[in-house]
Design a protein around this motif. Structure first.
Motif, PDB file in Angstrom:
ATOM      1  N   ARG A  47       0.816  -1.210   0.045  1.00  0.00           N
ATOM      2  CA  ARG A  47       0.048  -0.113  -0.187  1.00  0.00           C
ATOM      3  C   ARG A  47       0.941   1.206   0.127  1.00  0.00           C
ATOM      4  NH1 ARG A  47      -4.071   0.635   4.876  1.00  0.00           N
ATOM      5  NH2 ARG A  47      -5.512   2.227   4.111  1.00  0.00           N
ATOM      6  N   VAL A  48       0.736   2.050  -0.952  1.00  0.00           N
ATOM      7  CA  VAL A  48       1.635   3.196  -0.947  1.00  0.00           C
ATOM      8  C   VAL A  48       0.697   4.419  -1.294  1.00  0.00           C
ATOM      9  CG1 VAL A  48       3.345   4.502  -2.577  1.00  0.00           C
ATOM     10  CG2 VAL A  48       3.361   1.889  -2.204  1.00  0.00           C
ATOM     11  N   THR A  49       0.963   5.620  -0.430  1.00  0.00           N
ATOM     12  CA  THR A  49      -0.001   6.856  -1.033  1.00  0.00           C
ATOM     13  C   THR A  49       0.971   7.804  -1.335  1.00  0.00           C
ATOM     14  OG1 THR A  49      -1.188   6.194   1.203  1.00  0.00           O
ATOM     15  CG2 THR A  49      -1.446   8.381   0.350  1.00  0.00           C
ATOM     16  N   LEU A  50       0.550   8.192  -2.682  1.00  0.00           N
ATOM     17  CA  LEU A  50       1.438   9.403  -3.447  1.00  0.00           C
ATOM     18  C   LEU A  50       0.586  10.620  -3.254  1.00  0.00           C
ATOM     19  CD1 LEU A  50       2.171   7.204  -6.395  1.00  0.00           C
ATOM     20  CD2 LEU A  50       3.601   7.563  -4.852  1.00  0.00           C
ATOM     21  N   GLU A  51       1.316  11.631  -3.062  1.00  0.00           N
ATOM     22  CA  GLU A  51       0.850  13.038  -3.158  1.00  0.00           C
ATOM     23  C   GLU A  51       1.068  13.814  -4.199  1.00  0.00           C
ATOM     24  OE1 GLU A  51       0.481  16.910  -0.141  1.00  0.00           O
ATOM     25  OE2 GLU A  51       1.785  15.047   0.352  1.00  0.00           O
ATOM     26  N   ASN A  52       0.403  14.509  -4.976  1.00  0.00           N
ATOM     27  CA  ASN A  52       0.515  15.439  -6.009  1.00  0.00           C
ATOM     28  C   ASN A  52       0.743  16.839  -5.381  1.00  0.00           C
ATOM     29  OD1 ASN A  52       0.492  17.086  -7.990  1.00  0.00           O
ATOM     30  ND2 ASN A  52      -1.649  17.056  -8.778  1.00  0.00           N
ATOM     31  N   VAL A  53       2.161  17.278  -5.392  1.00  0.00           N
ATOM     32  CA  VAL A  53       2.744  18.409  -4.974  1.00  0.00           C
ATOM     33  C   VAL A  53       3.298  19.455  -6.401  1.00  0.00           C
ATOM     34  CG1 VAL A  53       3.328  17.523  -2.756  1.00  0.00           C
ATOM     35  CG2 VAL A  53       4.915  17.464  -4.377  1.00  0.00           C
ATOM     36  N   SER A  54       2.560  19.037  -7.528  1.00  0.00           N
ATOM     37  CA  SER A  54       3.119  19.876  -8.625  1.00  0.00           C
ATOM     38  C   SER A  54       2.544  21.252  -8.723  1.00  0.00           C
ATOM     39  CB  SER A  54       2.664  18.960  -9.767  1.00  0.00           C
ATOM     40  OG  SER A  54       1.172  19.179  -9.972  1.00  0.00           O
ATOM     41  N   GLY A  55       1.697  21.575  -8.080  1.00  0.00           N
ATOM     42  CA  GLY A  55       1.131  23.142  -7.938  1.00  0.00           C
ATOM     43  C   GLY A  55      -0.018  23.041  -9.144  1.00  0.00           C
ATOM     44  N   SER A  56      -0.471  21.869  -9.716  1.00  0.00           N
ATOM     45  CA  SER A  56      -1.740  21.820 -10.378  1.00  0.00           C
ATOM     46  C   SER A  56      -2.170  20.409 -10.612  1.00  0.00           C
ATOM     47  CB  SER A  56      -1.313  22.160 -11.891  1.00  0.00           C
ATOM     48  OG  SER A  56      -0.330  21.391 -12.400  1.00  0.00           O
ATOM     49  N   ALA A  57      -3.424  20.287 -11.002  1.00  0.00           N
ATOM     50  CA  ALA A  57      -3.874  18.891 -10.960  1.00  0.00           C
ATOM     51  C   ALA A  57      -3.352  17.955 -11.962  1.00  0.00           C
ATOM     52  CB  ALA A  57      -5.443  18.985 -11.467  1.00  0.00           C
ATOM     53  N   GLN A  58      -3.202  16.751 -11.729  1.00  0.00           N
ATOM     54  CA  GLN A  58      -2.411  15.769 -12.724  1.00  0.00           C
ATOM     55  C   GLN A  58      -3.435  14.613 -12.871  1.00  0.00           C
ATOM     56  OE1 GLN A  58       0.917  15.954 -13.800  1.00  0.00           O
ATOM     57  NE2 GLN A  58       0.696  18.257 -12.940  1.00  0.00           N
ATOM     58  N   ASP A  59      -3.497  14.375 -14.462  1.00  0.00           N
ATOM     59  CA  ASP A  59      -4.290  13.150 -14.758  1.00  0.00           C
ATOM     60  C   ASP A  59      -3.304  11.958 -14.884  1.00  0.00           C
ATOM     61  OD1 ASP A  59      -6.816  14.719 -15.228  1.00  0.00           O
ATOM     62  OD2 ASP A  59      -5.876  15.127 -17.323  1.00  0.00           O
ATOM     63  N   VAL A  60      -3.655  11.152 -14.009  1.00  0.00           N
ATOM     64  CA  VAL A  60      -2.914   9.898 -13.834  1.00  0.00           C
ATOM     65  C   VAL A  60      -3.396   8.541 -14.744  1.00  0.00           C
ATOM     66  CG1 VAL A  60      -2.033   7.925 -12.290  1.00  0.00           C
ATOM     67  CG2 VAL A  60      -2.190  10.367 -11.246  1.00  0.00           C
ATOM     68  N   GLU A  61      -2.638   8.090 -15.565  1.00  0.00           N
ATOM     69  CA  GLU A  61      -3.121   7.238 -16.468  1.00  0.00           C
ATOM     70  C   GLU A  61      -3.046   5.677 -15.737  1.00  0.00           C
ATOM     71  OE1 GLU A  61      -1.703   7.226 -20.381  1.00  0.00           O
ATOM     72  OE2 GLU A  61      -2.129   9.149 -20.627  1.00  0.00           O
ATOM     73  N   TRP A  62      -2.013   5.402 -15.161  1.00  0.00           N
ATOM     74  CA  TRP A  62      -1.385   4.137 -14.576  1.00  0.00           C
ATOM     75  C   TRP A  62      -0.337   4.251 -13.519  1.00  0.00           C
ATOM     76  CZ3 TRP A  62       3.499   2.879 -15.526  1.00  0.00           C
ATOM     77  CH2 TRP A  62       4.142   3.136 -16.876  1.00  0.00           C
ATOM     78  N   VAL A  63      -0.370   3.342 -12.724  1.00  0.00           N
ATOM     79  CA  VAL A  63       0.736   3.244 -11.866  1.00  0.00           C
ATOM     80  C   VAL A  63       1.454   1.856 -11.713  1.00  0.00           C
ATOM     81  CG1 VAL A  63       0.131   5.094 -10.241  1.00  0.00           C
ATOM     82  CG2 VAL A  63      -0.417   2.861  -9.723  1.00  0.00           C
TER      83      VAL A  63
END
Length: 151
Positions: free
Chosen positions: A65-81
């Protein structure tokens, strides 16, 4: 009445508290509680477990179980991990994909929790006692290559 004797336990307690505070500061100051930021993403929490599969000789189950955080400054569309493992866990099944389709937008400051169970033939497989997931590959819409976020 001798007041120096009355203060001795208090002085010792104060010295002990000061020493404990100093040690806590030194120990916590050297710890990194979050992973480094990679292309606007970082790992917040990662955990895993390893279980024997009852009734299946040489088979085990890795749960992560991994929790990733978006800290890019904008919304990101994630296709796959996709988790990348430190071990040769897929030695007996090299064509197997661990990729998970996500297809969702993660807002700036938002988190994406990824969890899965991987059952595998453990014969000749070298697993560590912990931290078998080394990093997560994250494919963002509009980017040619996935990014690698340390776990």
């Amino acid at each position: 009445m001798n007041t120096s004797l009355d203060r001795r336990p208090a002085v010792r307690s104060m010295k002990l508290l000061a020493l404990l505070a100093l040690l806590s500061t030194l120990l916590l100051g050297g710890c990194n509680f979050t992973s480094p930021v990679t292309d606007g993403w970082k790992s917040r929490v990662a955990s895993e477990g390893l279980d024997i599969m009852p009734g299946k000789a040489n088979w085990k189950k890795l749960t992560y179980r991994v929790t990733l955080e978006n800290v890019s400054g904008s919304a990101q569309d994630v296709e796959w991990v996709e988790p990348v493992l430190k071990s040769n866990l897929l030695l007996n099944d090299p064509d197997r994909s661990l990729r998970k389709t996500i297809g969702q937008t993660v807002e700036d400051g938002g988190r994406l929790e990824v969890q899965d169970e991987i059952e595998f033939d453990s014969k000749n497989v070298n697993l560590g006692s912990s931290q078998n997931v080394e990093y997560m590959r994250v494919k963002l819409k509009g980017k040619d290559e996935p990014i690698e976020v340390n776990v």
